[in-house]
Design a protein around this motif. Sequence first.
Motif, PDB file in Angstrom:
ATOM      1  N   LYS A 160     -39.553  -9.637  13.525  1.00 54.31           N
ATOM      2  CA  LYS A 160     -38.496  -8.558  13.521  1.00 54.31           C
ATOM      3  C   LYS A 160     -37.549  -8.355  14.881  1.00 54.31           C
ATOM      4  N   GLY A 161     -37.942  -8.738  15.909  1.00 53.77           N
ATOM      5  CA  GLY A 161     -37.162  -8.672  16.989  1.00 53.77           C
ATOM      6  C   GLY A 161     -36.728  -9.853  17.434  1.00 53.77           C
ATOM      7  N   LEU A 162     -36.321 -10.600  16.620  1.00 49.51           N
ATOM      8  CA  LEU A 162     -35.763 -12.057  17.101  1.00 49.51           C
ATOM      9  C   LEU A 162     -34.189 -11.714  17.501  1.00 49.51           C
ATOM     10  N   PHE A 163     -33.976 -12.446  18.495  1.00 46.84           N
ATOM     11  CA  PHE A 163     -32.773 -12.427  19.241  1.00 46.84           C
ATOM     12  C   PHE A 163     -31.791 -13.560  18.691  1.00 46.84           C
ATOM     13  N   GLU A 164     -32.395 -14.839  18.635  1.00 44.83           N
ATOM     14  CA  GLU A 164     -31.770 -15.987  18.062  1.00 44.83           C
ATOM     15  C   GLU A 164     -32.475 -16.599  17.241  1.00 44.83           C
ATOM     16  N   LEU A 165     -32.128 -17.068  16.086  1.00 42.91           N
ATOM     17  CA  LEU A 165     -32.883 -18.202  15.317  1.00 42.91           C
ATOM     18  C   LEU A 165     -31.976 -19.263  14.908  1.00 42.91           C
ATOM     19  N   ARG A 166     -32.359 -20.534  15.399  1.00 41.10           N
ATOM     20  CA  ARG A 166     -31.823 -21.678  14.955  1.00 41.10           C
ATOM     21  C   ARG A 166     -32.617 -22.626  14.096  1.00 41.10           C
ATOM     22  N   ILE A 167     -31.978 -22.790  12.812  1.00 46.71           N
ATOM     23  CA  ILE A 167     -32.739 -23.734  11.891  1.00 46.71           C
ATOM     24  C   ILE A 167     -31.786 -24.622  11.272  1.00 46.71           C
ATOM     25  N   SER A 168     -31.047 -25.347  12.099  1.00 48.61           N
ATOM     26  CA  SER A 168     -30.343 -26.312  11.549  1.00 48.61           C
ATOM     27  C   SER A 168     -31.049 -27.705  11.662  1.00 48.61           C
ATOM     28  N   LEU A 186     -31.045  -9.392  15.526  1.00 44.34           N
ATOM     29  CA  LEU A 186     -30.588 -10.965  15.766  1.00 44.34           C
ATOM     30  C   LEU A 186     -29.094 -10.795  16.081  1.00 44.34           C
ATOM     31  N   GLN A 187     -28.971 -11.695  17.277  1.00 45.52           N
ATOM     32  CA  GLN A 187     -27.617 -11.914  17.714  1.00 45.52           C
ATOM     33  C   GLN A 187     -26.835 -13.238  17.183  1.00 45.52           C
ATOM     34  N   VAL A 188     -27.600 -14.271  17.097  1.00 52.15           N
ATOM     35  CA  VAL A 188     -27.190 -15.549  16.790  1.00 52.15           C
ATOM     36  C   VAL A 188     -28.069 -16.076  15.703  1.00 52.15           C
ATOM     37  N   LEU A 189     -27.429 -16.600  14.680  1.00 55.10           N
ATOM     38  CA  LEU A 189     -28.045 -17.326  13.223  1.00 55.10           C
ATOM     39  C   LEU A 189     -27.329 -18.498  13.207  1.00 55.10           C
ATOM     40  N   GLU A 190     -28.050 -19.622  13.361  1.00 58.70           N
ATOM     41  CA  GLU A 190     -27.633 -21.111  13.079  1.00 58.70           C
ATOM     42  C   GLU A 190     -28.209 -21.822  12.071  1.00 58.70           C
ATOM     43  N   ILE A 191     -27.638 -21.919  10.950  1.00 60.02           N
ATOM     44  CA  ILE A 191     -28.301 -22.730   9.462  1.00 60.02           C
ATOM     45  C   ILE A 191     -27.124 -23.899   9.331  1.00 60.02           C
ATOM     46  N   THR A 192     -26.838 -24.636  10.449  1.00 53.53           N
ATOM     47  CA  THR A 192     -25.676 -25.814  10.071  1.00 53.53           C
ATOM     48  C   THR A 192     -26.510 -27.067   9.681  1.00 53.53           C
ATOM     49  N   ASN A 208     -30.203  -6.008   4.479  1.00 56.98           N
ATOM     50  CA  ASN A 208     -31.325  -5.525   5.525  1.00 56.98           C
ATOM     51  C   ASN A 208     -31.566  -6.114   6.750  1.00 56.98           C
ATOM     52  N   MET A 209     -30.174  -6.861   7.189  1.00 53.78           N
ATOM     53  CA  MET A 209     -30.096  -7.548   8.454  1.00 53.78           C
ATOM     54  C   MET A 209     -29.089  -7.689   9.194  1.00 53.78           C
ATOM     55  N   ALA A 210     -28.962  -8.053  10.463  1.00 52.25           N
ATOM     56  CA  ALA A 210     -27.587  -7.845  11.050  1.00 52.25           C
ATOM     57  C   ALA A 210     -27.765  -9.019  12.223  1.00 52.25           C
ATOM     58  N   THR A 211     -26.455  -9.585  12.156  1.00 54.15           N
ATOM     59  CA  THR A 211     -26.490 -10.599  13.222  1.00 54.15           C
ATOM     60  C   THR A 211     -24.827 -10.729  13.756  1.00 54.15           C
ATOM     61  N   LEU A 212     -24.554 -11.028  15.025  1.00 50.66           N
ATOM     62  CA  LEU A 212     -23.354 -11.094  15.618  1.00 50.66           C
ATOM     63  C   LEU A 212     -22.627 -12.391  15.284  1.00 50.66           C
ATOM     64  N   PHE A 213     -23.317 -13.446  15.370  1.00 46.75           N
ATOM     65  CA  PHE A 213     -22.714 -14.922  15.308  1.00 46.75           C
ATOM     66  C   PHE A 213     -23.533 -15.513  14.108  1.00 46.75           C
ATOM     67  N   LEU A 214     -22.885 -16.082  13.203  1.00 44.97           N
ATOM     68  CA  LEU A 214     -23.327 -16.769  12.091  1.00 44.97           C
ATOM     69  C   LEU A 214     -22.633 -18.171  11.821  1.00 44.97           C
ATOM     70  N   ARG A 215     -23.484 -18.981  11.673  1.00 43.81           N
ATOM     71  CA  ARG A 215     -22.657 -20.326  11.670  1.00 43.81           C
ATOM     72  C   ARG A 215     -23.595 -21.071  10.277  1.00 43.81           C
ATOM     73  N   ILE A 216     -22.682 -21.485   9.112  1.00 47.13           N
ATOM     74  CA  ILE A 216     -23.234 -22.130   7.958  1.00 47.13           C
ATOM     75  C   ILE A 216     -22.313 -23.433   8.004  1.00 47.13           C
ATOM     76  N   ALA A 217     -22.443 -24.395   8.815  1.00 51.86           N
ATOM     77  CA  ALA A 217     -21.448 -25.600   8.710  1.00 51.86           C
ATOM     78  C   ALA A 217     -22.278 -26.643   8.283  1.00 51.86           C
ATOM     79  N   GLU A 218     -21.263 -27.693   7.938  1.00 54.79           N
ATOM     80  CA  GLU A 218     -21.746 -28.997   7.857  1.00 54.79           C
ATOM     81  C   GLU A 218     -22.896 -28.792   6.405  1.00 54.79           C
ATOM     82  N   ALA A 219     -22.302 -27.879   5.481  1.00 50.66           N
ATOM     83  CA  ALA A 219     -23.216 -27.653   4.319  1.00 50.66           C
ATOM     84  C   ALA A 219     -22.310 -28.273   3.071  1.00 50.66           C
TER      85      ALA A 219
END
Length: 368
Positions: A160-168, A186-192, A208-219
């Motif tokens: 629950k305390g994640l600051f950044e998650l990258r799963i591209s 969460l500050q950064v979520l990258e799902i490219t 029930n989540m929050a993030t400042l930066f979200l990228r869903i590219a190349e999908a």
Amino acid sequence: MRLFLLMFLLLLCHGKPHQPIDVQNAVTDTNDVMMQDAWNWRMNTHDDDDDDDDDDDDNDLIDCPKDCECSLRVVRCADKALGRVPKKIPKDTVMLDLQNNYIAEIGEDDFKGLSNIYALFLLNNVLTKIHPKAFRDMTKLKLLYLSYNMLPEIPANLPKGLFELRISDNNINRIQKDAFKGLMSLQVLEITANPLANSGIELGAFDNMATLFLRIAEAKLTAVPKDLPTSVLDLNLDYNKIAKVEVEDFYRYKKLQRLGLEFNSIKSVENGSFASLPNIREIRLDNNRLRRVPPGLSSLKYLQVLLLHANKISFVGADDFCPTGESAKKMDYTGISLFANPVRHWQIPPVTFRCVSSRGLHMGNRRK
């Protein structure tokens, strides 16, 4: 320092598509934050003299897992051709680097007792499965890098305390309901670079989540996804197959400041589509199929950067960018790009750019 870290991560996320992440550079920039946590841990748990500290350093070497390198609570096991997570990782480990191996599965107890880990790097393995309880002890985990694997969906029960998650660059074609539930830090979520279509995003996936930066590219997105986090400040949907922007696409994102829609197939933007974005600073619509400047831009008082190059715009009106009458723009444009469009600069009235800074206009003619 944490603000600097966030800015570094945002810039990193805007890198070129399929650009491998240099974990060691990331470690260098985040090292002082992680080491401060480690130092606090030492101060709270050790009251011995310097000789005892030297003994601790010796113990680091003794307790280091086979084929790994250990120093200052950092365990590096990258590029070791490992087929599984090493055993006996020290309990006080702050950073664990397992990138560039052949790990296919994370078991229930692989990270058992590792409650002090701040950063976990699992990039470029062959992961297909992560046990739902694998992260149960990682209450301090802030950075989780899972890119360049073969995961079919978002792992369950993320810390629950994640600051950044990258799963591209995985095989994710489905984001299940409540996939990110409880990730309010969460500050950064990258799902490219995943084969993700609009139909693969279940209703409630971002509840029930929050993030400042979200990228869903190349999908495989053909439209702007609905029900994204309302907290988002920087939304990037570049390199998809979006054909149209509609009025209801952004009405929930009042805080949005940067919007990336470049390299899609957008032919039209409905009037009023951006009216619900009072704080928007940057809109990137370059490399699409627009035939006209999107309507409603003149009402965006804080918009400063607008990229429209490499479209099919053949006409620009006098009031396309700037407000008229008594309306005032709070900030002038610092950048408008119109090059690589069929419109000629001499066909545009000079008054059109009355709210653009002297060096903010990038204009040219389409090369033949």
